[in-house]
Write a protein that holds these residues in place. Structure first.
Motif, PDB file in Angstrom:
ATOM      1  N   MET A   1      22.232  67.181 150.768  1.00 32.71           N
ATOM      2  CA  MET A   1      21.491  65.964 150.897  1.00 32.71           C
ATOM      3  C   MET A   1      22.503  64.888 151.254  1.00 32.71           C
ATOM      4  N   SER A   2      22.276  64.155 152.333  1.00 29.03           N
ATOM      5  CA  SER A   2      23.233  63.161 152.814  1.00 29.03           C
ATOM      6  C   SER A   2      22.681  61.750 152.714  1.00 29.03           C
ATOM      7  N   PHE A   3      23.591  60.800 152.495  1.00 28.03           N
ATOM      8  CA  PHE A   3      23.258  59.385 152.403  1.00 28.03           C
ATOM      9  C   PHE A   3      24.006  58.612 153.472  1.00 28.03           C
ATOM     10  N   GLU A   4      23.365  57.582 153.960  1.00 28.25           N
ATOM     11  CA  GLU A   4      24.012  56.659 154.881  1.00 28.25           C
ATOM     12  C   GLU A   4      23.465  55.271 154.605  1.00 28.25           C
ATOM     13  N   ILE A   5      24.347  54.320 154.385  1.00 18.19           N
ATOM     14  CA  ILE A   5      23.934  52.927 154.185  1.00 18.19           C
ATOM     15  C   ILE A   5      24.716  52.077 155.180  1.00 18.19           C
ATOM     16  N   GLY A   6      24.019  51.434 156.069  1.00 17.44           N
ATOM     17  CA  GLY A   6      24.658  50.569 157.050  1.00 17.44           C
ATOM     18  C   GLY A   6      25.693  51.279 157.901  1.00 17.44           C
ATOM     19  N   GLY A   7      25.460  52.536 158.219  1.00 17.40           N
ATOM     20  CA  GLY A   7      26.380  53.298 159.047  1.00 17.40           C
ATOM     21  C   GLY A   7      27.514  53.949 158.274  1.00 17.40           C
ATOM     22  N   ASN A   8      27.633  53.661 156.970  1.00 20.61           N
ATOM     23  CA  ASN A   8      28.686  54.255 156.153  1.00 20.61           C
ATOM     24  C   ASN A   8      28.217  55.601 155.615  1.00 20.61           C
ATOM     25  N   VAL A   9      28.855  56.670 156.044  1.00 26.09           N
ATOM     26  CA  VAL A   9      28.486  58.016 155.587  1.00 26.09           C
ATOM     27  C   VAL A   9      29.523  58.586 154.619  1.00 26.09           C
ATOM     28  N   GLN A  10      30.525  57.807 154.260  1.00 23.97           N
ATOM     29  CA  GLN A  10      31.608  58.285 153.394  1.00 23.97           C
ATOM     30  C   GLN A  10      31.541  57.696 151.983  1.00 23.97           C
ATOM     31  N   MET A  11      30.358  57.348 151.510  1.00 27.00           N
ATOM     32  CA  MET A  11      30.197  56.710 150.214  1.00 27.00           C
ATOM     33  C   MET A  11      30.360  57.710 149.081  1.00 27.00           C
ATOM     34  N   SER A  12      30.873  57.238 147.945  1.00 31.64           N
ATOM     35  CA  SER A  12      30.953  58.044 146.737  1.00 31.64           C
ATOM     36  C   SER A  12      30.518  57.195 145.558  1.00 31.64           C
ATOM     37  N   GLY A  13      29.917  57.827 144.569  1.00 29.32           N
ATOM     38  CA  GLY A  13      29.453  57.112 143.379  1.00 29.32           C
ATOM     39  C   GLY A  13      28.295  57.859 142.746  1.00 29.32           C
ATOM     40  N   GLN A  24      16.689  61.081 137.473  1.00 24.94           N
ATOM     41  CA  GLN A  24      17.821  61.994 137.591  1.00 24.94           C
ATOM     42  C   GLN A  24      18.987  61.202 138.171  1.00 24.94           C
ATOM     43  N   VAL A  25      20.188  61.498 137.711  1.00 28.99           N
ATOM     44  CA  VAL A  25      21.398  60.865 138.239  1.00 28.99           C
ATOM     45  C   VAL A  25      22.287  61.962 138.802  1.00 28.99           C
ATOM     46  N   ALA A  26      22.818  61.728 140.000  1.00 35.04           N
ATOM     47  CA  ALA A  26      23.669  62.720 140.653  1.00 35.04           C
ATOM     48  C   ALA A  26      24.891  62.048 141.261  1.00 35.04           C
ATOM     49  N   ALA A  27      25.982  62.781 141.281  1.00 35.99           N
ATOM     50  CA  ALA A  27      27.206  62.295 141.914  1.00 35.99           C
ATOM     51  C   ALA A  27      27.085  62.441 143.422  1.00 35.99           C
ATOM     52  N   VAL A  28      27.424  61.373 144.127  1.00 38.20           N
ATOM     53  CA  VAL A  28      27.479  61.397 145.587  1.00 38.20           C
ATOM     54  C   VAL A  28      28.962  61.446 145.960  1.00 38.20           C
ATOM     55  N   TYR A  30      31.465  61.607 149.247  1.00 36.66           N
ATOM     56  CA  TYR A  30      31.584  61.469 150.695  1.00 36.66           C
ATOM     57  C   TYR A  30      30.219  61.471 151.374  1.00 36.66           C
ATOM     58  N   GLY A  31      29.263  60.779 150.753  1.00 37.27           N
ATOM     59  CA  GLY A  31      27.940  60.615 151.346  1.00 37.27           C
ATOM     60  C   GLY A  31      26.978  61.755 151.107  1.00 37.27           C
ATOM     61  N   SER A  32      27.329  62.738 150.262  1.00 38.57           N
ATOM     62  CA  SER A  32      26.459  63.896 150.064  1.00 38.57           C
ATOM     63  C   SER A  32      26.315  64.280 148.598  1.00 38.57           C
ATOM     64  N   ILE A  33      25.161  64.864 148.286  1.00 32.55           N
ATOM     65  CA  ILE A  33      24.941  65.549 147.023  1.00 32.55           C
ATOM     66  C   ILE A  33      24.889  67.023 147.383  1.00 32.55           C
ATOM     67  N   ARG A  36      25.463  73.247 145.686  1.00 35.73           N
ATOM     68  CA  ARG A  36      26.320  74.197 144.978  1.00 35.73           C
ATOM     69  C   ARG A  36      26.973  73.579 143.745  1.00 35.73           C
ATOM     70  N   THR A  37      27.085  72.256 143.665  1.00 37.47           N
ATOM     71  CA  THR A  37      27.698  71.593 142.513  1.00 37.47           C
ATOM     72  C   THR A  37      26.847  71.773 141.269  1.00 37.47           C
ATOM     73  N   ASP A  38      25.545  71.553 141.387  1.00 35.69           N
ATOM     74  CA  ASP A  38      24.613  71.703 140.266  1.00 35.69           C
ATOM     75  C   ASP A  38      23.251  72.067 140.846  1.00 35.69           C
ATOM     76  N   PRO A  39      23.004  73.355 141.085  1.00 35.23           N
ATOM     77  CA  PRO A  39      21.755  73.770 141.732  1.00 35.23           C
ATOM     78  C   PRO A  39      20.500  73.300 140.995  1.00 35.23           C
ATOM     79  N   ALA A  40      20.499  73.323 139.666  1.00 35.14           N
ATOM     80  CA  ALA A  40      19.308  72.904 138.912  1.00 35.14           C
ATOM     81  C   ALA A  40      19.023  71.417 139.133  1.00 35.14           C
ATOM     82  N   LEU A  41      20.062  70.585 139.099  1.00 37.04           N
ATOM     83  CA  LEU A  41      19.881  69.145 139.342  1.00 37.04           C
ATOM     84  C   LEU A  41      19.406  68.908 140.767  1.00 37.04           C
ATOM     85  N   PHE A  42      20.003  69.598 141.724  1.00 35.25           N
ATOM     86  CA  PHE A  42      19.611  69.460 143.127  1.00 35.25           C
ATOM     87  C   PHE A  42      18.125  69.777 143.288  1.00 35.25           C
TER      88      PHE A  42
END
Length: 77
Positions: A1-13, A24-28, A30-33, A36-42
């Protein structure tokens, strides 16, 4: 799952996904969740995004709200 805000695809948080069913809260990283990190959360997040009703996504101090009028078929679940 990828995120982009204002053209920025390298976000983390932390991203929060909220609906009438809860949140649900998930770690992003470099712009992605990553599934494989947590299949149940995904799967909980994709189930939430696919369900009908209001959904809010919060990331980097900004929130986006939308409503799915009916269930959505998401293939990555």
């Amino acid at each position: 799952m990828s995120f982009e805000i204002g053209g920025n695809v390298q976000m983390s948080g932390q991203a929060r996904f909220s609906s009438d069913a809860g949140g649900q809260v998930a770690a992003v990283e470099y712009g992605s969740i990553f599934k494989r990190t947590d299949p149940a959360l995904f799967h909980r997040i994709t189930d939430m995004l696919a369900s009908a009703g209001p959904i809010t996504i919060t990331f980097a101090g900004k929130s986006w709200a939308f409503r799915n009028p009916k269930p959505v078929n998401i293939h990555c679940r």
